[in-house]
Design an enzyme around this catalytic site. Structure first.
Site, short mmCIF file in Angstrom:
data_model
loop_
_atom_site.label_atom_id
_atom_site.label_comp_id
_atom_site.label_asym_id
_atom_site.label_seq_id
_atom_site.Cartn_x
_atom_site.Cartn_y
_atom_site.Cartn_z
N ARG A 149 0.85 -1.20 0.00
CA ARG A 149 0.00 0.00 0.00
C ARG A 149 0.88 1.25 0.00
O ARG A 149 1.96 1.24 0.61
CB ARG A 149 -0.88 0.03 1.26
CG ARG A 149 -1.77 -1.17 1.43
CD ARG A 149 -2.98 -1.11 0.54
NE ARG A 149 -3.74 -2.36 0.60
CZ ARG A 149 -4.86 -2.52 -0.10
NH1 ARG A 149 -5.33 -1.56 -0.87
NH2 ARG A 149 -5.51 -3.69 -0.05
N GLY A 186 6.85 10.13 -1.98
CA GLY A 186 6.64 9.57 -3.32
C GLY A 186 6.42 8.07 -3.28
O GLY A 186 6.38 7.46 -2.21
N ASN A 245 11.69 0.82 3.42
CA ASN A 245 10.97 -0.10 2.55
C ASN A 245 11.98 -0.92 1.75
O ASN A 245 13.08 -0.46 1.45
CB ASN A 245 10.09 0.68 1.58
CG ASN A 245 9.31 -0.21 0.63
OD1 ASN A 245 8.70 -1.19 1.03
ND2 ASN A 245 9.35 0.11 -0.65
N HIS A 258 12.40 -2.89 -1.90
CA HIS A 258 11.76 -2.90 -3.21
C HIS A 258 12.55 -3.82 -4.14
O HIS A 258 13.78 -3.72 -4.20
CB HIS A 258 11.72 -1.47 -3.77
CG HIS A 258 11.02 -1.36 -5.09
ND1 HIS A 258 9.64 -1.38 -5.20
CD2 HIS A 258 11.50 -1.26 -6.35
CE1 HIS A 258 9.32 -1.30 -6.48
NE2 HIS A 258 10.41 -1.22 -7.19
N LEU A 286 1.59 4.66 1.59
CA LEU A 286 1.27 5.30 2.86
C LEU A 286 0.89 6.76 2.62
O LEU A 286 1.62 7.49 1.95
CB LEU A 286 2.49 5.21 3.79
CG LEU A 286 2.86 3.79 4.24
CD1 LEU A 286 4.20 3.80 4.97
CD2 LEU A 286 1.77 3.20 5.12
C1 GRF Z 1 9.19 -8.53 -1.70
O1 GRF Z 1 10.01 -8.84 -2.80
C2 GRF Z 1 8.96 -7.05 -1.63
O2 GRF Z 1 10.06 -6.29 -2.05
C3 GRF Z 1 7.83 -6.89 -2.62
O3 GRF Z 1 6.99 -8.00 -2.41
C4 GRF Z 1 7.79 -9.06 -1.89
C5 GRF Z 1 7.18 -9.47 -0.58
O4 GRF Z 1 7.67 -10.71 -0.28
N1 GRF Z 1 7.14 -5.64 -2.41
P1 GRF Z 1 7.42 -11.31 1.21
O5 GRF Z 1 5.97 -11.02 1.57
O6 GRF Z 1 8.38 -10.62 2.13
O7 GRF Z 1 7.70 -12.78 1.05
#
Ligand code: GRF
Length: 196
Positions: A89, A141, A105, A107, A91
């Site tokens: 989500r 962002g 976070n 990514h 924020l």
């Molecule tokens: C991770 O790769 C995260 O970066 C992305 O979704 C995945 C989540 O994996 N947004 P998990 O739920 O930690 O197994």
């Protein structure tokens, strides 16, 4: 360092942090895990006896109202750091301004390349030979905050999205755990990074 971790899915990144904190030397403690839905990953928190909370957007009239409730649930635990680990989500600004820069976070791409919710699929579709992982401070962002650490991940010919994502997650779990360690040990200073 007390952490609240936010998830939306399977929580393998959360699991990596829970396993890391099983080592008494690890200088961080997950005090609660939050989710935007009844995420499967909440079972990892339950297994480790870590309290959980869910704040489903569907229960709220607006994104702002959802964000305010999520923030309230987070602040109950008074964490030093909030970690979005597969939290799907955006924020709302009030949440970001209340928590950042102690809000990070992970990514699954080398930001600024491939921001957004389909980073792995987008990298595959782009036909690039490598993508990667980015751990960054969350700002207003989408996937745009200051980078804490990044590492490249090779895209193999014939990779499916899930094969590539699993390869990414292997790196991601290590990078996220290391980032939390560096923040806890003051090797990374989030205030300095955010104002650099
Ligand atoms: C991770 O790769 C995260 O970066 C992305 O979704 C995945 C989540 O994996 N947004 P998990 O739920 O930690 O197994």
């Amino acid at each position: 360092l007390s952490l609240v971790v936010l998830i939306s899915g399977g929580g393998s990144n959360l699991r990596a942090l829970l396993d890391a904190q099983s080592d008494a030397e690890f200088p961080a403690r997950i005090v609660a895990v939050g989710a935007d839905n009844d995420a499967a990953g909440l079972s990892h928190a339950e297994e480790f006896g870590v309290p959980t909370f869910t704040v489903p957007p569907t229960s709220f009239e607006s994104r702002a109202a959802w964000g305010d409730e999520l923030l309230e649930q987070i602040e109950v635990w008074n964490p030093d750091l909030v970690v979005c680990a597969g939290f799907m989500r955006i924020l709302p600004p009030r949440v970001v301004s209340a928590l950042s820069p102690f809000l990070i976070n992970t990514h699954p791409a080398l930001l600024p390349a491939f921001p957004g919710a389909h980073a792995v699929r987008d990298a595959l579709a782009a036909g690039v030979s490598q993508t990667g992982v980015t751990v960054h401070i969350v700002d207003e962002g989408v996937d745009t905050g200051p980078v804490i650490v990044q590492e490249a991940v090779t895209i193999e010919p014939g990779d499916t999205e899930s094969e590539l994502h699993e390869r990414i997650k292997t790196i991601e779990r290590r990078l996220l755990t290391q980032a939390v360690l560096d923040i806890a040990n003051s090797r990374v200073n989030l205030r300095e990074l955010a104002t650099a």
